[in-house]
Enzyme design. Structure first.
Site: not given
Length: 569
Positions: A143, A300, A302, A304
């Site tokens: 993340s 970010d 990833d 999400d």
């Protein structure tokens, strides 16, 4: 084995990744370094694995990935005769390697794998898991953590992160396996050639994008408003899907931060690729000032989470996840009501640590607002409940304070692709009315009252850090404060004990158990303390209400100082 014996075993092994052997040799004789890598197995929970990349059973490497995947394979084979797993990954160091290793272990166990051909966001993994009717999904990502981290999230067939019961069952399988030799393996190329592993077709990506676009509230508004944008994918997976969606809705004037455009897991211009913090937006803000952009947004690695900065006068104001969540919720409610597209008996879902504005907005529009524990899987569970009752269309919007948003039921995790689209659409709608998002936020305060939320993080690295955090939470449970910053604590809610005690009267909390403590004060403010589920830190959430910003600032400062004193940090 103790940590030194484990170290010697790894050092003597013929490890397939030469980086690991070099690292082990470099720490020889350094007991603290050895202890940190070998004092425990890297924890596997409902968020899967997350840790520093490196050698050892407390690190992210091909062996801990293989072991976790073998545990997952054992679990899936006990549940289904022909399991099918979807895999995606982001731009982090070794993410592509780890995803291929996971695919190889599954293939060696006779499990069919569908893997994205290139890096894709978390929501695309959730979507593919559902769309391809998979039994599970794997997302290789850490993340928004610093570059030295990577991780491994596991999803259920519903596209939600794995439930606690399933995670416990997988953990039991993992614990029965030797980390170096316990997994079956197969070369990715061989698995691909055999057909047991295949690439996810581009049509699945197209359908994901189509589902995002279907969440528009006011189609066409972006083409008319002419919003000027700066976007940064923070060297992550958002670059292609976010830009594709923005182009599709008519946002033409988009300048991408060149240093952060392409995938790069070392994040050279952004050591902490977290759009929650100002430092992550620094390059984007520089470019926004140069171009005079109306809005700057960053996703970010990833993709999400999305953070934004709004032009206000000659400079830019950063809005928090709570600000944006409240603004989006109000915008969706207002426009769907005006457009006649509001579903019957609408439901919004947020978390216990998110802004109180949500409840007020929901009441004004007749929307049921449900509060759940921190973690988007709990929001996904509420969508599943609506779906099982035959009315998924009732789900209107979900968000958590940590910059995660979702509209629609096509995925069951937060989605910065749809979040970016809706933020740009909302900013365009307000621009047509001569307002910025800062103006819109101030209007919310006038309509519903002023409240402000803040989050403080206290880092505790290594084996000693885990003990400190556990001791801190135990101390707070044994000695709850009677007052905070001169205000009486009227309620203490212990989510681990599922009990809320108000004025001496205890009542049950109807939520899953979680290591969270909440203190409600006589003046309407609250403080929440909880260890992070994915990082070695304790989080302090303050929710402060007042008549004006000066009063709120004073209360927040006093509360923050006093809670830190009580915590001993």
């Amino acid at each position: 084995m103790n940590h030194n014996e484990l170290y010697e075993r790894w050092l003597a092994a013929s490890l397939e990744d030469p980086d690991l052997t070099a690292e082990l040799r470099s720490i020889k004789g350094r007991d603290a370094e050895i202890l940190d890598r070998f004092y425990r197995d890297l924890a596997f929970g409902t968020a899967g694995l997350r840790g520093v990349i490196g050698a050892g059973n407390n690190r992210m490497n091909i062996y801990t990935i293989r072991r976790a995947t073998q545990g997952l394979a054992n679990y899936l084979l006990a549940q289904s005769e022909e399991p099918h797993v979807a895999i995606s990954y982001d731009s982090r160091i070794k993410s592509d390697l780890f995803s291929r290793e996971a695919a190889g272990v599954l293939a060696a166990n006779g499990i069919r794998v569908s893997i994205y051909r290139e890096l894709m966001p978390v929501p695309a993994l959730s979507f593919a898991t559902r769309e391809l009717r998979c039994d599970a999904g794997i997302m290789v990502t850490a993340s928004h953590n610093p570059a030295k981290y990577n991780g491994y999230k596991v999803y259920g067939s519903d596209g939600c992160q794995m439930t606690e019961n399933a995670a416990d069952a997988v953990l039991k399988e993992i614990n029965s396996l030797d980390v170096l030799t316990g997994a079956k393996t197969m070369k990715f190329e061989d698995a691909l050639a055999s057909g047991i592993v295949s690439y996810i077709p581009e049509e699945v990506v197209d359908r994901f994008i189509d589902n995002v676009l279907a969440q528009q509230v006011n189609p066409g508004v972006c083409e008319k408003a002419g919003l000027k944008l700066v976007y940064s994918p923070l060297n992550g997976a958002g670059n292609k899907p976010v830009r594709r969606v923005l182009a599709a809705i008519g946002a033409r004037d988009v300048t991408v931060v060149p240093e952060q455009e392409h995938p790069d897991g070392s994040f050279p211009t952004c050591p902490f690729p977290n759009p929650e913090i100002k430092e992550a937006l620094a390059k984007g803000l520089e470019l926004a000032r140069e171009t005079g952009a109306d809005l700057m947004l960053a996703t970010d690695p990833d993709c999400d989470r999305v953070g934004i900065a709004v032009k206000e006068g000659e400079d830019y104001t950063l809005l928090t996840g709570n600000h944006v969540g409240a603004l989006l919720f109000d915008y969706i409610c207002r426009c769907r009501t005006e457009n006649g597209t509001m579903p019957r008996d609408p439901v919004a879902v947020t978390t216990i640590v998110s802004t109180k504005l949500t409840q007020m907005i929901g009441k004004a529009y007749g929307v049921e607002v449900r509060s759940v524990l921190t973690g988007f899987k709990y929001i996904g569970e509420q969508i599943a409940l609506l779906e099982s009752a035959g009315h998924p269309e009732r789900f209107l919007f979900g968000f958590e304070e940590s910059y995660g948003y979702l509209s629609g039921t096509y995925v069951r995790d937060k989605d910065a692709v749809v979040g970016s689209m809706l933020i740009v659409e909302m900013a365009s709608w307000y621009k047509q009315r001569g307002m910025s998002l800062v103006d819109a936020l101030n209007d919310l305060y006038k309509r519903f009252g002023i409240c402000r939320e803040s989050v403080s993080n206290f880092q505790f690295e290594g084996a000693e850090g885990m003990k400190i955090m556990a001791g801190m939470m135990e101390k707070l449970r044994e000695n709850p404060p009677a007052e905070i910053a001169g205000q009486k604590v009227t309620c203490v809610s212990d989510y681990e004990k599922s009990t809320s005690t108000c004025e001496g009267k205890a009542s049950p909390i109807d939520l899953p158990k979680s290591n969270v403590l909440e203190y409600a004060l006589a003046d309407g403010c609250t403080a929440i303390v909880r260890p992070s589920g994915t990082e070695p830190k304790i989080k302090l959430y303050l929710s402060v209400v007042g008549r004006d910003m000066a009063e709120i600032d004073a209360r927040a400062a006093a509360m923050g100082a006093d809670v830190k004193r009580i915590m001993g940090v």
